[in-house]
Design a protein around this motif. Structure first.
Motif, PDB file in Angstrom:
ATOM      1  N   GLU A  66      49.505  38.528  30.688  1.00 44.65           N
ATOM      2  CA  GLU A  66      50.230  38.651  31.957  1.00 44.65           C
ATOM      3  C   GLU A  66      49.370  39.242  33.064  1.00 44.65           C
ATOM      4  OE1 GLU A  66      54.354  39.885  33.958  1.00 44.65           O
ATOM      5  OE2 GLU A  66      54.222  39.262  31.880  1.00 44.65           O
ATOM      6  N   ILE A  67      48.574  40.254  32.756  1.00 44.86           N
ATOM      7  CA  ILE A  67      47.843  40.935  33.832  1.00 44.86           C
ATOM      8  C   ILE A  67      46.492  40.308  34.165  1.00 44.86           C
ATOM      9  CG2 ILE A  67      48.965  43.151  33.421  1.00 44.86           C
ATOM     10  CD1 ILE A  67      46.219  44.058  32.240  1.00 44.86           C
ATOM     11  N   THR A  68      45.895  39.558  33.237  1.00 43.79           N
ATOM     12  CA  THR A  68      44.554  39.006  33.486  1.00 43.79           C
ATOM     13  C   THR A  68      44.488  38.148  34.750  1.00 43.79           C
ATOM     14  OG1 THR A  68      43.895  39.188  31.182  1.00 43.79           O
ATOM     15  CG2 THR A  68      42.679  37.610  32.537  1.00 43.79           C
ATOM     16  N   PRO A  69      45.352  37.142  34.908  1.00 43.82           N
ATOM     17  CA  PRO A  69      45.248  36.344  36.146  1.00 43.82           C
ATOM     18  C   PRO A  69      45.506  37.166  37.399  1.00 43.82           C
ATOM     19  CG  PRO A  69      46.860  35.376  34.615  1.00 43.82           C
ATOM     20  CD  PRO A  69      46.393  36.663  34.023  1.00 43.82           C
ATOM     21  N   LYS A  70      46.464  38.086  37.315  1.00 44.80           N
ATOM     22  CA  LYS A  70      46.773  38.920  38.473  1.00 44.80           C
ATOM     23  C   LYS A  70      45.615  39.866  38.778  1.00 44.80           C
ATOM     24  CE  LYS A  70      51.707  38.695  37.540  1.00 44.80           C
ATOM     25  NZ  LYS A  70      52.882  39.406  37.040  1.00 44.80           N
ATOM     26  N   GLY A  71      45.013  40.425  37.738  1.00 47.98           N
ATOM     27  CA  GLY A  71      43.882  41.324  37.920  1.00 47.98           C
ATOM     28  C   GLY A  71      42.699  40.627  38.557  1.00 47.98           C
ATOM     29  N   ARG A  72      42.430  39.414  38.101  1.00 47.03           N
ATOM     30  CA  ARG A  72      41.328  38.640  38.697  1.00 47.03           C
ATOM     31  C   ARG A  72      41.600  38.341  40.167  1.00 47.03           C
ATOM     32  NH1 ARG A  72      40.438  34.671  33.592  1.00 47.03           N
ATOM     33  NH2 ARG A  72      39.062  36.058  32.434  1.00 47.03           N
ATOM     34  N   ALA A  73      42.838  38.007  40.478  1.00 45.20           N
ATOM     35  CA  ALA A  73      43.198  37.696  41.860  1.00 45.20           C
ATOM     36  C   ALA A  73      43.130  38.928  42.757  1.00 45.20           C
ATOM     37  CB  ALA A  73      44.600  37.088  41.908  1.00 45.20           C
ATOM     38  N   MET A  74      43.276  40.103  42.168  1.00 44.71           N
ATOM     39  CA  MET A  74      43.276  41.358  42.931  1.00 44.71           C
ATOM     40  C   MET A  74      41.870  41.871  43.259  1.00 44.71           C
ATOM     41  SD  MET A  74      46.381  43.231  40.811  1.00 44.71           S
ATOM     42  CE  MET A  74      45.687  44.854  41.035  1.00 44.71           C
ATOM     43  N   VAL A  75      40.829  41.266  42.677  1.00 44.78           N
ATOM     44  CA  VAL A  75      39.460  41.714  42.956  1.00 44.78           C
ATOM     45  C   VAL A  75      39.178  41.487  44.447  1.00 44.78           C
ATOM     46  CG1 VAL A  75      37.001  41.303  42.513  1.00 44.78           C
ATOM     47  CG2 VAL A  75      38.650  41.246  40.613  1.00 44.78           C
ATOM     48  N   PRO A  76      38.797  42.524  45.165  1.00 44.91           N
ATOM     49  CA  PRO A  76      38.535  42.374  46.600  1.00 44.91           C
ATOM     50  C   PRO A  76      37.433  41.349  46.877  1.00 44.91           C
ATOM     51  CG  PRO A  76      38.638  44.697  46.004  1.00 44.91           C
ATOM     52  CD  PRO A  76      38.636  43.916  44.723  1.00 44.91           C
ATOM     53  N   ASP A  77      37.623  40.577  47.931  1.00 44.22           N
ATOM     54  CA  ASP A  77      36.636  39.556  48.304  1.00 44.22           C
ATOM     55  C   ASP A  77      35.259  40.155  48.537  1.00 44.22           C
ATOM     56  OD1 ASP A  77      38.542  37.555  48.104  1.00 44.22           O
ATOM     57  OD2 ASP A  77      38.960  37.514  50.263  1.00 44.22           O
ATOM     58  N   GLU A  82      29.675  40.463  46.904  1.00 47.88           N
ATOM     59  CA  GLU A  82      28.491  41.264  46.596  1.00 47.88           C
ATOM     60  C   GLU A  82      27.923  40.913  45.226  1.00 47.88           C
ATOM     61  OE1 GLU A  82      26.972  45.915  46.293  1.00 47.88           O
ATOM     62  OE2 GLU A  82      29.103  45.507  46.609  1.00 47.88           O
ATOM     63  N   VAL A  83      28.792  40.778  44.242  1.00 48.74           N
ATOM     64  CA  VAL A  83      28.321  40.454  42.893  1.00 48.74           C
ATOM     65  C   VAL A  83      27.717  39.046  42.855  1.00 48.74           C
ATOM     66  CG1 VAL A  83      29.035  40.083  40.497  1.00 48.74           C
ATOM     67  CG2 VAL A  83      29.861  42.083  41.754  1.00 48.74           C
ATOM     68  N   LEU A  84      28.370  38.091  43.512  1.00 49.70           N
ATOM     69  CA  LEU A  84      27.826  36.725  43.541  1.00 49.70           C
ATOM     70  C   LEU A  84      26.461  36.687  44.233  1.00 49.70           C
ATOM     71  CD1 LEU A  84      31.016  34.605  44.275  1.00 49.70           C
ATOM     72  CD2 LEU A  84      29.642  34.605  42.188  1.00 49.70           C
ATOM     73  N   GLN A  85      26.323  37.457  45.304  1.00 47.22           N
ATOM     74  CA  GLN A  85      25.034  37.523  46.003  1.00 47.22           C
ATOM     75  C   GLN A  85      23.949  38.092  45.096  1.00 47.22           C
ATOM     76  OE1 GLN A  85      24.136  36.211  48.864  1.00 47.22           O
ATOM     77  NE2 GLN A  85      22.071  36.954  48.601  1.00 47.22           N
ATOM     78  N   ARG A  86      24.283  39.131  44.349  1.00 47.63           N
ATOM     79  CA  ARG A  86      23.314  39.725  43.416  1.00 47.63           C
ATOM     80  C   ARG A  86      22.947  38.747  42.305  1.00 47.63           C
ATOM     81  NH1 ARG A  86      23.051  45.525  42.903  1.00 47.63           N
ATOM     82  NH2 ARG A  86      21.793  45.071  41.080  1.00 47.63           N
TER      83      ARG A  86
END
Length: 96
Positions: A66-77, A82-86
């Motif tokens: 239940e929380i995994t999709p919501k948690g992923r969606a809650m990650v700040p842009d 920043e992580v993708l750039q790294r």
């Protein structure tokens, strides 16, 4: 996820492990998620789900589902960017 996407993900993962960058990225992600309040928000979400479904009947697997999709969606842009750039920088640096 397609087979091609899985293969690409596997190659990127191997390159990040080989360079030692994967552990650094994981630590950066942990730090940024805590700083952004995401971790606290996720804890609150877990508490809400447990209260709504009842601790006696809810399994860990159900909570995670239940929380995994919501948690992923809650990650700040900003954290995501920043992580993708790294990751991009680490892959480019390996090819130099």
């Amino acid at each position: 996820m397609s087979q091609q996407a899985n293969t690409f993900k596997s190659i990127v993962d191997q390159k990040l492990i080989k360079s030692g960058e994967k552990d650094k990225l994981k630590e950066l992600l942990r730090t940024r998620l805590v700083e952004s309040g995401w971790r606290d928000d996720l804890k609150a979400l877990c508490k809400e789900v447990i209260q709504a479904k009842g601790i006696e009947t809810l399994t860990v697997e159900e909570l995670v589902q239940e929380i995994t999709p919501k948690g992923r969606a809650m990650v700040p842009d900003t954290v995501r960017a920043e992580v993708l750039q790294r990751i991009r920088r680490a892959l480019v640096d390996q090819n130099d």
